[in-house]
Design a protein around this motif. Structure first.
Motif, PDB file in Angstrom:
ATOM      1  N   UNK A  47       0.925  -1.321   0.142  1.00  0.00           N
ATOM      2  CA  UNK A  47       0.090   0.095   0.066  1.00  0.00           C
ATOM      3  C   UNK A  47       0.762   1.315   0.014  1.00  0.00           C
ATOM      4  N   UNK A  48       0.486   2.425  -0.706  1.00  0.00           N
ATOM      5  CA  UNK A  48       1.115   3.528  -0.693  1.00  0.00           C
ATOM      6  C   UNK A  48       1.197   4.397   0.143  1.00  0.00           C
ATOM      7  N   UNK A  49       1.498   3.903   1.576  1.00  0.00           N
ATOM      8  CA  UNK A  49       1.255   4.918   2.704  1.00  0.00           C
ATOM      9  C   UNK A  49       2.186   5.994   2.549  1.00  0.00           C
ATOM     10  N   UNK A  50       3.504   5.774   2.204  1.00  0.00           N
ATOM     11  CA  UNK A  50       4.777   6.815   2.195  1.00  0.00           C
ATOM     12  C   UNK A  50       4.282   7.818   1.192  1.00  0.00           C
ATOM     13  N   UNK A  51       3.558   7.472   0.366  1.00  0.00           N
ATOM     14  CA  UNK A  51       3.444   8.547  -0.622  1.00  0.00           C
ATOM     15  C   UNK A  51       2.050   9.302  -0.529  1.00  0.00           C
ATOM     16  N   UNK A  52       1.379   8.847   0.836  1.00  0.00           N
ATOM     17  CA  UNK A  52       0.183   9.734   0.941  1.00  0.00           C
ATOM     18  C   UNK A  52       0.151  11.316   1.818  1.00  0.00           C
ATOM     19  N   UNK A  53      -0.225  12.242   1.452  1.00  0.00           N
ATOM     20  CA  UNK A  53      -0.094  13.404   2.326  1.00  0.00           C
ATOM     21  C   UNK A  53      -1.652  13.515   2.998  1.00  0.00           C
ATOM     22  N   UNK A  54      -1.849  14.278   3.895  1.00  0.00           N
ATOM     23  CA  UNK A  54      -2.986  14.343   4.596  1.00  0.00           C
ATOM     24  C   UNK A  54      -3.886  14.910   3.706  1.00  0.00           C
ATOM     25  N   UNK A  55      -5.299  14.231   3.481  1.00  0.00           N
ATOM     26  CA  UNK A  55      -6.219  14.610   2.519  1.00  0.00           C
ATOM     27  C   UNK A  55      -6.094  13.737   1.342  1.00  0.00           C
TER      28      UNK A  55
END
Length: 82
Positions: free
Chosen positions: A23-31
């Motif tokens: 899963x791309x958790x590291x690529x997620x910004x808030x929102x």
């Protein structure tokens, strides 16, 4: 113990990333968010477990998950909330 074992020393080898998540958790910004198709009935639990493991390295990381249907495909929408 036998001393026949030989090990090759490799120089300049980079260690694997800490986050081996699919899963791309590291690529997620808030929102931000991403959709996970419901290929497995336990997918929501698996995503939350993966997020919990990721939080060991990024303590302020929080997600919210909602069951939705996207383009006719049931699944889980994952939102980064913190």
């Amino acid at each position: 113990m036998s001393s026949d074992l030989k090990f090759e020393i490799k120089r300049g080898v980079k260690p694997p990333r800490l986050n081996q998540s699919i899963y791309p958790f590291a690529d997620l910004a808030v929102g931000d968010g991403f959709f996970v198709p419901l290929a497995d009935p336990d997918i929501s639990r698996k995503v939350h477990n993966a997020a919990r493991r990721y939080r060991r390295h990024v303590p302020d990381f929080r997600i919210s998950a909602r069951s939705i249907v996207q383009d006719g495909t049931p699944g889980v929408m994952i939102y980064r909330i913190a």
